[in-house]
Design an enzyme around this catalytic site. Structure first.
Site: not given
Lengths: 510, 510
Positions: A167, A169, A234, A245
């Site tokens: 991701c 992130d 995640h 997420c």
């Protein structure tokens, strides 16, 4: 903790609701969730490389400290911005504390409307990134040579290239060296997308270019090697509905299924149906609990098909094997992995995974025990900041030598038009992290080029400028009041120039 | 000539300056520039396929008539828009004259603010394109089977794929079947860019995907076949400074050098340096005189390097060989080509071009004589409209069954962000062609997908919507007053669905 974070902590402490909910959270989960042991026992697993952990932690601290000091220095120099000799004092202060000069024009203009701290904050963030890159070789040398999953190991598992899509992130941006203990190198590509929802066409193109090298004989041992695609979703074990997420509404089942769909149904099928059955690369699906950096590894079967219900978790492995001898622990891990293979699908005759994949999966499981203990020893068992805490956004292609949890939000993209969603998610994170506190969002636009190819560097710079312009157009509401600053940098993917800032563009609009 | 064009001609005639300059132009150039012969001789070359020319002209007329009638029909129905039974009468009229229904909602709303002719014009343009596609198989069958440079012929020259990048200019959009007499098919890709300045990275990716098929053994005879990239620039012999390539300021030397730089220095080097010397595809550089559809073919040497000064021109070949027997003409053509090879570079020891390339070049030269005579017989020696005269813009990927001079302006692109310049050039052409006359710009956004691949159709549609949205955002000044209408269509590149309009999007904002 830098001043921005200290401020945030103070604000949370000042809010009775927030602090109550924090206390509740803290009470509901154990201190060391991966390591619940009896008294007298120690959270020291026989398979953990503690020296490697120390080297990684030293590196983490060095990198973080470059960013931590920025706010302190800026606050300090702000106090004497109207004094005589301000520019000289400020530069000296910056050089001593940050290791680089501040842009002198910004300092010299301070007497008119006051010091532009917002512009300085972005410039310092970019300069710190630059320092990280410049010092990477020296600062990473220790841990790089101890990294267990290096290029040779991956080749011994049958993989010439590992293409990882985590991701976007920030919490996933240390996934390769820290969480997976895979040595970053030219054979490891990190292409992050919001929700790990990678672009199938981009991957087919990347795969095909490596496949040409393999099939043409240009790649050593190419005939027995394959391409491996790993998607990394995640979740947050302590705050499953809040810190998972965002792209999947913190729903880890949805994150799993979406990533699996893309790996299996879209990427593998696209390649198999275009280039012939059996052409598809191997795939692996991994979930990361970003509180602990522990893994959930979903296993492929004998045909390379991943079943979402056939998985094991490394936090459980840690608990089950802490205290065992290395041999006993390894034997137990192999059993756990074999048991996981028996879950769903085994009975359907697709057989167990190929030997190279098994070798990789066992190595990932073992290597991640070190990361679990890293979080236990160096981050009190669970990260203090389980949510977002990024310093900036990186858009474009990964800066290979910069990989650290929450250092940046990373949107892999060629155009903002295609990467709109990935950028929007990132900007929204920074609306809370920075803009809410009056700080601008620093965005580094970075592309790679191949120095052997004529005009490739010029094209990379042109691409950087095009993406920078598109970002400034899309978020013009932030650009106008100075709340978004872009810089452009390019790297030679064959190993020369690394993250060189395109000088006339550092600092974007300022 | 449709009404729009009739109007333009009238306007030109009404302007003394314009008509004087037209008369001057006409006096300065011969009537049949490719065919200057003695009295008693006829412009009939022994190597011309006159039957093929007739079939191609029939097809051209059928396609053009679909668009010619639109303005007449709309003007006619406009006259009785306030009558009773308007909708029924208009639909009957449209069905008879155009072969399709008009959107009834637009007709039914006419009583309120008057008939929205602007919206109807775009809808009719899209419906006519649809009719062309639906009838393509029947209408093209004749000429398709007589086309000399078909897939087998190209394979006999050593090429599995021919990737042609002409300029986006409408005058180049019949380049494959008409000007080059190359049969459009799955092995022929047309990717148009303003100034023929194709995207090197896109080409490397396309090349690599074909190379995987070739190297993996999935392609019949792959071991002896190669990929051929042709760049096609253009110029206007009768108006060299006015009707050449706008992207190069009508400077054909600049157009030549820019295309050559991209072919040779960028594309070939990128592939050779990435995948090993000798991996690069063959390349060919061709100029088209868009007044006559005559060619300037630049020849590669024994290493595949193209020299801009080593070329021959087919108009000259036509003049030199008209009146000769087929055998004598062919022998003369071979001499002219061999002479051209002796220009610049021969002495440097790089040798003459490879046999397959020679076979192709000789075939292109001979086939183009038919096109030169096509323009002589069916278009009075030089096109009546030597400039822009497109009906719409196509953005995205080529609609393979639609290839005709000045039918559309074509911008090959994945995103407007990357294709901004190509779209801007197209929109500016239509500001003069349509908007200046109150007519909107119809833009067809078209992408291909592979029906064998799961979700590929959905992704093509999503891409179409993304590009449509980006166009509407970039040209919002035109969208608001209804002066830009988009439609989205997708085609299965494996041969099923062809240019299927995505229903809820036909007509864009109307």
């Amino acid at each position: 903790m830098d001043t921005r974070k200290r401020l945030q902590a103070l604000q949370r402490a000042a809010s009775p609701v927030a602090s109550a909910s924090m206390a509740l959270d803290a009470a509901a989960v154990p201190d060391h969730p991966a390591c619940m042991i009896g008294s007298g026992q120690r959270c020291e697993h026989a398979l953990v490389d503690r020296d490697l952990n120390r080297l990684l932690f030293d590196y983490e601290q060095k990198v973080r400290s470059r960013f931590t000091r920025i706010v302190d220095v800026l606050k300090r120099i702000s106090t004497y911005q109207h004094d005589e000799n301000f520019t000289e004092r400020a530069q000296q202060h910056a050089r001593e504390q940050l290791g680089f000069d501040l842009p002198s024009q910004v300092l010299e203009d301070a007497w008119v409307c006051g010091l532009d701290l917002s512009a300085l904050h972005s410039r310092c963030t970019f300069s710190s990134l630059k320092s990280c890159v410049e010092n990477a070789q020296a600062e990473q040398a220790g841990w790089r040579q101890r990294m267990p999953l290096d290029e040779n190991f991956l080749r011994s598992c049958g993989y010439h290239t590992v293409d990882i899509s985590p991701c976007s992130d920030g919490r996933l941006q240390g996934v390769s060296p820290y969480v997976l203990r895979i040595l970053p190198g030219p054979n490891v590509w990190v292409k992050a997308y919001a929700g790990a929802l990678f672009d199938v066409e981009v991957d087919v193109s990347d795969w095909a270019q490596r496949e040409v090298e393999r099939l043409s004989g240009a790649m050593v041992d190419g005939e027995r090697l394959n391409y491996l695609k790993i998607a990394v979703y995640h979740f947050s074990s302590s705050s499953p509905n809040g810190q998972g997420c965002a792209a999947h509404g913190s729903n880890d089942r949805q994150a799993t299924e979406a990533a699996l769909q893309r790996l299996q149904h879209e990427l593998r099928e696209a390649i198999d149906r275009t280039f012939g059955a059996g052409a598809a690369p191997d795939v692996l699906l991994i979930g990361v609990d970003t509180d602990l950096d522990a893994l959930r590894i979903h296993l492929p079967d004998g045909f390379g098909e991943v079943n979402p219900h056939r998985y094991f978790e490394t936090a459980q492995i840690y608990r089950d094997t802490v205290g065992l001898s290395p041999e006993a622990a390894r034997a137990r891990i192999a059993e756990i992995v074999a048991d996981a293979e028996g879950m769903g699908g085994w009975g359907q005759g697709n057989g167990s995974m190929r030997e190279g994949m098994r070798r990789l999966v066992l190595a990932l499981a073992e290597a991640n025990l070190s990361q679990i203990e890293y979080v236990i020893k160096h981050h009190t068992g669970r990260y203090a900041t389980i949510g977002h805490d990024e310093e900036c956004i990186v858009a474009g292609e990964a800066v290979r030598v910069l990989q650290l949890r929450n250092l940046f939000y990373f949107a892999h993209l060629d155009t903002i038009e295609e990467g709109t969603n990935d950028m929007d998610v990132g900007i929204n994170i920074f609306r809370k992290l920075n803009i809410a506190h009056g700080l601008p969002v620093p965005v580094l636009v970075h592309f790679e080029y191949d120095a052997r190819i004529p005009e490739a560097r010029e094209r990379a710079i042109a691409r950087g400028r095009r993406v920078r312009d598109a970002i400034q157009a899309r978020y013009s509401d932030l650009v106008a009041p100075g709340l978004l600053n872009c810089a452009i940098a390019v790297s030679d993917r064959t190993g020369g120039e690394c993250c060189a800032f395109v000088t006339d563009d550092v600092g974007g609009h300022h």
